[in-house]
Design a protein around this motif. Structure first.
Motif, mmCIF file in Angstrom:
data_model
loop_
_atom_site.group_PDB
_atom_site.id
_atom_site.type_symbol
_atom_site.label_atom_id
_atom_site.label_comp_id
_atom_site.label_asym_id
_atom_site.label_seq_id
_atom_site.Cartn_x
_atom_site.Cartn_y
_atom_site.Cartn_z
ATOM 1 N N ILE A 113 0.869 -1.176 0.000
ATOM 2 C CA ILE A 113 0.000 0.000 0.000
ATOM 3 C C ILE A 113 0.905 1.224 0.000
ATOM 4 O O ILE A 113 2.130 1.107 -0.022
ATOM 5 C CB ILE A 113 -0.945 0.031 1.223
ATOM 6 N N SER A 114 0.326 2.400 0.051
ATOM 7 C CA SER A 114 1.128 3.615 0.129
ATOM 8 C C SER A 114 1.251 4.062 1.586
ATOM 9 O O SER A 114 0.395 3.752 2.421
ATOM 10 C CB SER A 114 0.507 4.734 -0.713
ATOM 11 N N PHE A 115 2.314 4.792 1.865
ATOM 12 C CA PHE A 115 2.530 5.275 3.229
ATOM 13 C C PHE A 115 1.399 6.207 3.657
ATOM 14 O O PHE A 115 0.935 6.165 4.799
ATOM 15 C CB PHE A 115 3.872 5.996 3.323
ATOM 16 N N GLY A 116 0.956 7.045 2.724
ATOM 17 C CA GLY A 116 -0.160 7.930 3.033
ATOM 18 C C GLY A 116 -1.411 7.153 3.404
ATOM 19 O O GLY A 116 -2.122 7.495 4.354
ATOM 20 N N HIS A 117 -1.686 6.091 2.672
ATOM 21 C CA HIS A 117 -2.837 5.243 2.946
ATOM 22 C C HIS A 117 -2.721 4.614 4.327
ATOM 23 O O HIS A 117 -3.703 4.551 5.086
ATOM 24 C CB HIS A 117 -2.912 4.159 1.868
ATOM 25 N N TYR A 118 -1.522 4.176 4.670
ATOM 26 C CA TYR A 118 -1.279 3.549 5.966
ATOM 27 C C TYR A 118 -1.542 4.525 7.119
ATOM 28 O O TYR A 118 -2.291 4.220 8.057
ATOM 29 C CB TYR A 118 0.167 3.049 6.019
ATOM 30 N N ILE A 119 -0.952 5.698 7.051
ATOM 31 C CA ILE A 119 -1.119 6.674 8.135
ATOM 32 C C ILE A 119 -2.553 7.177 8.212
ATOM 33 O O ILE A 119 -3.113 7.354 9.310
ATOM 34 C CB ILE A 119 -0.144 7.853 7.949
ATOM 35 N N LEU A 120 -3.183 7.381 7.056
ATOM 36 C CA LEU A 120 -4.563 7.875 7.059
ATOM 37 C C LEU A 120 -5.532 6.871 7.679
ATOM 38 O O LEU A 120 -6.598 7.263 8.160
ATOM 39 C CB LEU A 120 -5.004 8.218 5.627
ATOM 40 N N GLY A 121 -5.168 5.595 7.652
ATOM 41 C CA GLY A 121 -5.995 4.622 8.356
ATOM 42 C C GLY A 121 -6.069 4.921 9.837
ATOM 43 O O GLY A 121 -7.140 4.858 10.457
ATOM 44 N N TYR A 122 -4.938 5.308 10.414
ATOM 45 C CA TYR A 122 -4.907 5.615 11.846
ATOM 46 C C TYR A 122 -5.538 6.978 12.148
ATOM 47 O O TYR A 122 -6.192 7.137 13.187
ATOM 48 C CB TYR A 122 -3.473 5.554 12.367
ATOM 49 N N THR A 123 -5.358 7.950 11.271
ATOM 50 C CA THR A 123 -5.990 9.249 11.527
ATOM 51 C C THR A 123 -7.508 9.127 11.443
ATOM 52 O O THR A 123 -8.234 9.788 12.191
ATOM 53 C CB THR A 123 -5.491 10.327 10.545
ATOM 54 N N GLN A 124 -7.985 8.276 10.534
ATOM 55 C CA GLN A 124 -9.429 8.077 10.446
ATOM 56 C C GLN A 124 -9.961 7.396 11.699
ATOM 57 O O GLN A 124 -11.042 7.737 12.199
ATOM 58 C CB GLN A 124 -9.773 7.245 9.211
ATOM 59 N N ALA A 125 -9.198 6.430 12.227
ATOM 60 C CA ALA A 125 -9.617 5.767 13.466
ATOM 61 C C ALA A 125 -9.653 6.764 14.623
ATOM 62 O O ALA A 125 -10.586 6.755 15.444
ATOM 63 C CB ALA A 125 -8.668 4.614 13.787
ATOM 64 N N LEU A 126 -8.652 7.653 14.697
ATOM 65 C CA LEU A 126 -8.649 8.669 15.753
ATOM 66 C C LEU A 126 -9.784 9.669 15.553
ATOM 67 O O LEU A 126 -10.372 10.166 16.527
ATOM 68 C CB LEU A 126 -7.307 9.397 15.779
ATOM 69 N N GLU A 127 -10.091 9.972 14.295
ATOM 70 C CA GLU A 127 -11.229 10.858 14.029
ATOM 71 C C GLU A 127 -12.516 10.231 14.543
ATOM 72 O O GLU A 127 -13.361 10.903 15.143
ATOM 73 C CB GLU A 127 -11.333 11.116 12.525
#
Length: 414
Positions: free
Chosen positions: A74-88
């Protein structure tokens, strides 16, 4: 606005039990409200830090894992955005919990109000609450149970999200050459015995706070379940402590995120060294060459076994050997045509991580267009959340000013 009391009068002191119970309930809600506000702030800051990290390397290729094994690139952006969405999502839960916490129990006395004509809505207004918990039994005896659950529940949810992220980074330190590490400095430590070690002590600190959050939350649930209402044990500080530990955890997480160092070349090499792209090979055979997926999957699996047993990376497998492996797989399933229906160029491209990531088409996938869209959407949500926090703080400040004014008027006899 009306007076705090329905009519001015000199009243005898309330009973000690009534007064202490009411004060304890009010303090619990008031402290919880402040801690909830504080935790909301730290979620916001942590999300902002993670979004900045994602924006610096949105399309770099990284491995993703299932069952502890490399699964897909996957892409690094996709990976990190998974966690930001969970925190959101955790932030949404916290806002919902705040709506319940920000109701005043004051004036309910022990559980049945009293003969003093307390203007409960006026008290709630002066103290910045959004309203009152109307039923006085609920206000002082029942609502602390479920609002405490709301707060410990959301604190636990945040701890689980953070714990998963920290676990990912900790796994990197088991590699000889990690692709995501902490910058050497305040957050790492050199072993007192082994000079080669750079211990990620900050990761341990975050994990400890996550464990403490979960521990306090679990303790609260057991007490609230086992202690009848009307007994003070379940009204203790546990929900407030869970909020405090979760906030401290997020504060430490933000420090970690700001000092993370991402090695894009190393991450891509980790993907290229394994066979996570063979899923796309099977998909291409089905989609472009009308080969049944079971055949393509069998071929890809045999290709992996052959490559690993011979020490080949996917890009190093001789095309002629791939043709032979495909022919055996096709014959095994009784296909008439046993020739590999992909040219060598298409075969090679199918096994590249870049091709697999960019070929993704689904909503929320790792492809650059979707990562860019999601990054922008989460940035917009962050701005909206900042507005909510500012409005919340302004309302509390306005209520505090109104409370001061009301006291001034009482002191001056107006």
């Amino acid at each position: 606005m009306g007076p705090v009391w329905e009519e001015p009068a000199c009243h005898p002191a309330s009973s000690r039990t009534m007064r202490s119970t009411a004060i304890a309930s009010f303090r619990s809600f008031s402290y919880a409200r402040r801690r909830t506000d504080r935790l909301t702030h730290f979620i916001f800051v942590a999300r902002a830090a993670l979004l900045d990290l994602a924006a610096r390397h949105p399309d770099s290729i990284v491995p993703a894992y299932t069952v502890g094994v490399q699964a897909q690139p996957i892409s690094f952006g996709h990976y990190i955005l998974g966690y930001t969405q969970a925190l959101e999502r955790n932030g949404v839960r916290l806002v919902q919990a705040f709506a319940n916490v920000n109701k005043s129990p004051l004036g309910s006395a022990a559980l049945g109000t009293s003969s003093f004509p307390v203007n409960r809505p006026r008290l709630a207004e002066l103290l910045g609450f959004d309203g009152v918990i109307e039923n006085s039994l609920d206000a002082n005896q029942l609502s602390p149970i479920d609002t405490g659950f709301d707060l410990t529940n959301v604190s636990s949810s945040i701890a689980l999200t953070v714990g998963a992220f920290i676990s990912d980074i900790e796994a990197q330190y088991r590699m000889t050459t990690p692709w995501l590490t902490l910058e050497e400095g305040d957050l790492t430590g050199t072993s007192s015995i082994m000079p080669q070690k750079r211990n990620p002590v900050a990761l341990n600190d975050v994990r400890i706070r996550a464990s403490e959050t979960l521990g306090v939350a679990t303790t609260y649930l057991l007490k609230a379940h086992n202690v009848p209402h009307g007994v003070p044990d379940y009204k203790g500080n546990d929900p407030i402590q869970a909020l405090a530990r979760a906030a401290d955890m997020l504060d430490k997480l933000t420090l970690v995120v700001k000092q993370l160092r991402f090695n894009a070349n190393r991450a891509l090499d980790e993907v290229d060294a394994d066979y996570a792209t063979t899923t796309e090979l099977a998909d291409i055979l089905q989609r472009d060459a009308d080969v049944p997926f079971r055949v393509g999957h069998h071929f890809a699996s045999d290709l992996v076994t052959y490559g690993r047993s011979n020490g080949f990376r996917p890009t190093q497998i001789p095309y002629v050997d791939a043709q032979e492996i495909y022919a055996k797989a096709a014959a095994h399933f009784g296909l008439r045509e046993t020739k590999l229906p992909l040219s060598e160029a298409v075969f090679r491209r199918a096994l590249t991580a870049e091709n697999m990531v960019r070929s993704s088409l689904g909503l929320g996938g790792p492809q650059p267009a979707e990562v860019s869209r999601m990054l922008a959407a989460q940035r917009r949500q962050l701005v909206s959340d900042a507005t909510w926090i500012a409005e919340r703080q302004a309302r509390l400040a306005t209520a505090a000013q109104a409370l001061d004014q009301a006291f001034m008027e009482l002191r001056e006899g107006r």
